[in-house]
Design an enzyme around this catalytic site. Structure first.
Site, mmCIF file in Angstrom:
data_model
loop_
_atom_site.group_PDB
_atom_site.id
_atom_site.type_symbol
_atom_site.label_atom_id
_atom_site.label_comp_id
_atom_site.label_asym_id
_atom_site.label_seq_id
_atom_site.Cartn_x
_atom_site.Cartn_y
_atom_site.Cartn_z
ATOM 1 N N CYS A 108 25.361 75.588 -45.800
ATOM 2 C CA CYS A 108 25.789 74.718 -44.708
ATOM 3 C C CYS A 108 26.939 73.860 -45.212
ATOM 4 O O CYS A 108 26.893 73.380 -46.355
ATOM 5 C CB CYS A 108 24.598 73.849 -44.299
ATOM 6 S SG CYS A 108 24.981 72.650 -43.019
ATOM 7 N N HIS A 152 20.935 78.337 -36.609
ATOM 8 C CA HIS A 152 21.303 77.326 -37.608
ATOM 9 C C HIS A 152 22.074 76.175 -36.937
ATOM 10 O O HIS A 152 21.761 75.003 -37.144
ATOM 11 C CB HIS A 152 22.152 77.993 -38.706
ATOM 12 C CG HIS A 152 22.652 77.054 -39.769
ATOM 13 N ND1 HIS A 152 22.322 77.186 -41.098
ATOM 14 C CD2 HIS A 152 23.473 75.959 -39.694
ATOM 15 C CE1 HIS A 152 22.910 76.198 -41.788
ATOM 16 N NE2 HIS A 152 23.617 75.453 -40.960
ATOM 17 N N GLU A 153 23.061 76.527 -36.116
ATOM 18 C CA GLU A 153 23.873 75.489 -35.455
ATOM 19 C C GLU A 153 23.046 74.728 -34.422
ATOM 20 O O GLU A 153 23.170 73.508 -34.288
ATOM 21 C CB GLU A 153 25.113 76.114 -34.806
ATOM 22 C CG GLU A 153 26.060 76.814 -35.772
ATOM 23 C CD GLU A 153 26.398 75.997 -37.009
ATOM 24 O OE1 GLU A 153 26.497 74.757 -36.919
ATOM 25 O OE2 GLU A 153 26.548 76.595 -38.085
ATOM 26 N N HIS A 156 21.063 71.918 -35.792
ATOM 27 C CA HIS A 156 21.806 70.677 -36.064
ATOM 28 C C HIS A 156 21.716 69.707 -34.880
ATOM 29 O O HIS A 156 21.747 68.493 -35.058
ATOM 30 C CB HIS A 156 23.283 70.983 -36.345
ATOM 31 C CG HIS A 156 23.565 71.387 -37.761
ATOM 32 N ND1 HIS A 156 23.271 70.593 -38.839
ATOM 33 C CD2 HIS A 156 24.139 72.517 -38.274
ATOM 34 C CE1 HIS A 156 23.648 71.211 -39.957
ATOM 35 N NE2 HIS A 156 24.163 72.381 -39.643
#
Ligand SMILES: [Zn+2]
Length: 181
Positions: A108, A152-153, A156
């Site tokens: 990341c 993954h994004e 966030h």
């Protein structure tokens, strides 16, 4: 151009749940998105990333540049398909029971330290959003690397970092039926 500065995971703002973006997008948001996209494209250019000392990235979420709002940008070449999008207020509406992970773990732009271990995600997802690159509402059916990258994004936006999903006791064990990419 909006100047991109990557927020690191030592900053508690990366742990916050982000708020929805107001649509239609204003000029400031359009400029930010365009800078985020360009940042990813530049980061994938070996010459550029070396001279500017930046790491290569395939996705960037707004909280990573200090904006706690629900959007992220993806620029990912996966086999023969290019994922070039900026998803605003994305919602994962379906996820497979089958899990998947990257054999080498994940990285990341906000995390400098290596975190070894498999990051368990859904092998397939369906995600709904407004896409600011095609300027349309989209429904994306994703699998494998693309599905992993979007999850993954998406994490966030909820203050979740990839290493939260590594099993502390058995970091390198696959879940039953899990696929590795
Ligand atoms: Zn990240």
């Amino acid at each position: 151009m909006f100047k991109i500065k990557i927020v690191k995971d030592s900053n508690p703002s990366l742990r916050k749940k982000s708020v929805e973006v107001v649509l239609p997008l204003d000029e400031r948001h359009k400029e930010i998105i365009s800078s985020m996209r360009q940042y990813l494209i530049n980061s994938q250019d070996p010459e550029y990333s070396k001279t500017h000392n930046i790491r290569s990235g395939i996705g960037l979420a707004a909280p990573q540049i200090g904006i706690n709002e629900r959007f992220f940008v993806i620029y990912l070449q996966d086999e023969n398909k290019l994922y070039d999008c900026a998803l605003i207020n994305p919602v994962i509406v379906e996820e497979s029971a089958k899990m998947a992970c990257l054999a080498g773990g994940e990285g990341c732009l906000s995390v400098d330290k290596d975190h070894e271990g498999l990051v368990h995600r859904h092998n397939r997802i369906t995600i709904k959003a407004y896409d600011a690159i095609s300027n349309s509402d989209v429904v994306l059916h994703l699998q494998g690397l693309a599905a992993i990258c979007f999850q993954h994004e998406y994490d966030h936006l909820n203050g979740i970092l990839f290493y939260d999903r590594i099993d502390a006791f058995r970091p390198n064990d696959l879940k039953p039926g899990e696929v590795e990419y």
